[in-house]
Design a protein around this motif. Structure first.
Motif, short mmCIF file in Angstrom:
data_model
loop_
_atom_site.label_atom_id
_atom_site.label_comp_id
_atom_site.label_asym_id
_atom_site.label_seq_id
_atom_site.Cartn_x
_atom_site.Cartn_y
_atom_site.Cartn_z
N PHE A 112 0.83 -0.94 -0.03
CA PHE A 112 -0.08 -0.03 -0.16
C PHE A 112 0.90 1.31 -0.11
N SER A 113 0.31 2.39 -0.80
CA SER A 113 1.07 3.41 -0.55
C SER A 113 0.68 4.38 0.83
N ASP A 114 1.18 5.29 1.11
CA ASP A 114 1.01 6.25 2.14
C ASP A 114 -0.64 6.49 1.89
N PHE A 115 -1.42 6.90 3.19
CA PHE A 115 -2.64 7.18 2.70
C PHE A 115 -2.88 8.54 1.82
N ILE A 116 -3.83 8.45 1.16
CA ILE A 116 -4.25 9.80 0.23
C ILE A 116 -5.22 10.81 1.10
N TYR A 117 -6.44 10.12 1.57
CA TYR A 117 -7.29 10.92 2.29
C TYR A 117 -8.11 9.96 3.29
N ALA A 118 -8.77 10.51 3.97
CA ALA A 118 -9.53 9.74 4.92
C ALA A 118 -11.20 9.47 4.41
N ASN A 119 -11.53 8.53 4.66
CA ASN A 119 -13.07 8.13 4.21
C ASN A 119 -13.74 7.97 5.48
N TYR A 120 -15.13 8.66 6.01
CA TYR A 120 -15.80 8.37 7.04
C TYR A 120 -16.91 7.39 6.61
N VAL A 121 -16.98 6.09 7.38
CA VAL A 121 -18.03 5.04 7.10
C VAL A 121 -19.31 5.48 8.09
N TRP A 122 -20.31 5.93 7.42
CA TRP A 122 -21.46 6.69 8.43
C TRP A 122 -22.48 5.61 8.36
N LEU A 123 -23.39 5.69 9.48
CA LEU A 123 -24.50 4.67 9.72
C LEU A 123 -25.67 5.28 9.34
N VAL A 124 -26.53 4.82 8.49
CA VAL A 124 -27.83 5.61 7.92
C VAL A 124 -29.08 4.78 8.23
N LEU A 189 -24.60 1.19 5.70
CA LEU A 189 -23.05 1.75 5.93
C LEU A 189 -22.77 2.55 4.50
N PHE A 190 -22.50 3.75 4.61
CA PHE A 190 -22.28 4.45 3.65
C PHE A 190 -20.79 5.40 3.62
N GLY A 191 -19.86 5.22 2.96
CA GLY A 191 -18.60 5.85 2.87
C GLY A 191 -18.62 7.04 2.11
N ALA A 192 -18.04 8.24 2.71
CA ALA A 192 -17.95 9.64 2.33
C ALA A 192 -16.93 10.30 3.01
N ARG A 193 -16.43 11.29 2.31
CA ARG A 193 -15.41 12.25 2.77
C ARG A 193 -15.87 13.24 3.92
N GLN A 194 -17.20 13.37 3.77
CA GLN A 194 -17.77 14.61 4.66
C GLN A 194 -17.56 14.22 6.09
N GLU A 199 -23.87 17.09 6.29
CA GLU A 199 -23.44 17.29 5.05
C GLU A 199 -23.69 15.75 4.34
N VAL A 200 -23.46 14.69 4.90
CA VAL A 200 -23.82 13.22 4.51
C VAL A 200 -25.18 13.12 4.14
N HIS A 201 -26.05 13.63 4.96
CA HIS A 201 -27.61 13.42 4.64
C HIS A 201 -27.90 14.13 3.13
N ALA A 202 -27.29 15.42 3.13
CA ALA A 202 -27.62 16.36 2.16
C ALA A 202 -27.06 15.57 0.82
N LEU A 203 -25.88 14.96 0.93
CA LEU A 203 -25.22 14.22 -0.34
C LEU A 203 -26.14 13.08 -0.64
N LEU A 204 -26.57 12.34 0.35
CA LEU A 204 -27.60 11.28 -0.22
C LEU A 204 -28.99 11.70 -0.74
N ARG A 205 -29.44 12.92 -0.04
CA ARG A 205 -30.51 13.55 -0.72
C ARG A 205 -30.40 13.84 -2.25
N HIS A 206 -29.27 14.52 -2.44
CA HIS A 206 -28.86 14.91 -3.79
C HIS A 206 -28.58 13.66 -4.74
N MET A 207 -28.27 12.58 -4.38
CA MET A 207 -28.06 11.54 -5.11
C MET A 207 -29.30 10.90 -5.49
#
Length: 272
Positions: A112-124, A189-194, A199-207
């Motif tokens: 694996f490379s060094d980590f690029i960014y973090a992703n949050y695993v949210w519970l919906v 379970l839903f992964g997002a950078r937010q 903001e995650v709720h708003a993202l899912l509603r946008h989808m």
């Protein structure tokens, strides 16, 4: 008069001088040729809409790919696969993967490379059936919706189908929300950078809003995102243990530069 010997000598010196000047002009006008660009398949987990069509990566991720191509002197050929097939193809040496988290099983066959960014695993959850989540034990007895082939950490992977049951889905989040509303699962379970659940709720509603596969039922939009994520995943490039080691080193240098200069954050942060 200049002797023939000296005339020949001067002529040679003049020719060498002219050649040197020409070479100098070429060097000034044309940069030193860069090392040949390495072409490599970049394996990315596919997302599909309800019509089964692959959804291309978002513009910010595409810009991130361009950043790494420039900084690591590589050219990516993006290939989309379901997660299970993606993992097999990486192990078999087809290319390198983007956006994988580490777990014990993957570390046995991948570097694996060094980590690029973090992703949050949210519970919906449905709004009327939300619960307090502090620890994985709070999932006991529940049916948890996951994306087939995705790892949610060693502890989750070890306890699934024992402390709780998993409902495996394809990566169409709108379809998954519909299953949630139909009580096919208790929590999704839903992964997002937010990092903010609102903001995650708003993202899912946008989808849901941009998906035109069906008319939304009221129950499909009556969901909530719990305040605490299941985990925070660090995402990496990944390659087979015995292949692409030099490329991983170049990508690590690019990751370090991008974090130091703030370029990676700038690319991934939406303009508000």
């Amino acid at each position: 008069m200049i002797a023939p010997f000296f005339r020949r000598h001067l002529r040679i010196i003049s020719q060498l001088h002219a050649a040197a000047c020409l070479l100098l002009c070429v060097c000034i006008q044309t940069p030193v040729a860069a090392a040949e660009i390495e072409k490599i398949p970049l394996l990315v987990r596919e997302l599909r809409n309800d019509q089964g069509e692959i959804i291309p990566v978002k513009d910010d991720i595409r810009q991130l790919f361009l950043y790494f191509e420039r900084e690591a002197n590589v050219s990516f050929e993006v290939r989309y696969y379901p997660m299970t097939r993606l993992l097999n193809n990486v192990k078999n040496g087809e290319g390198i993967a983007f956006g994988l988290s580490k777990n014990s099983e993957r570390l046995e066959s991948m570097q694996f490379s060094d980590f690029i960014y973090a992703n949050y695993v949210w519970l919906v959850t449905p709004r009327t059936r939300q619960f307090t989540f502090n620890h994985i034990d709070d999932l006991k007895g529940k049916t948890v919706g996951v994306i087939r082939g995705v790892s949610y950490g060693d502890e989750f992977d070890q306890r699934k189908n024992e402390a709780f049951r998993v409902e495996e889905d394809t990566a169409s989040h709108v379809a998954r929300l519909k299953k949630l509303s139909m009580r096919r699962m208790d929590v999704m379970l839903f992964g997002a950078r937010q990092a903010d659940p609102n903001e995650v709720h708003a993202l899912l509603r946008h989808m849901q809003g941009v998906d035109k596969s069906h008319v939304l039922d009221a129950s499909e939009i009556d969901f909530t995102v719990l305040n605490k994520p299941l985990r925070v995943d660090e995402l990496h490039f990944a390659a087979p243990l015995n292949k692409h080691g030099e490329l991983i080193k170049r990508l690590n240098l690019a990751i370090a530069r991008g974090k130091k200069t703030g370029e990676i954050t700038r690319i991934l942060s939406p303009v508000k």
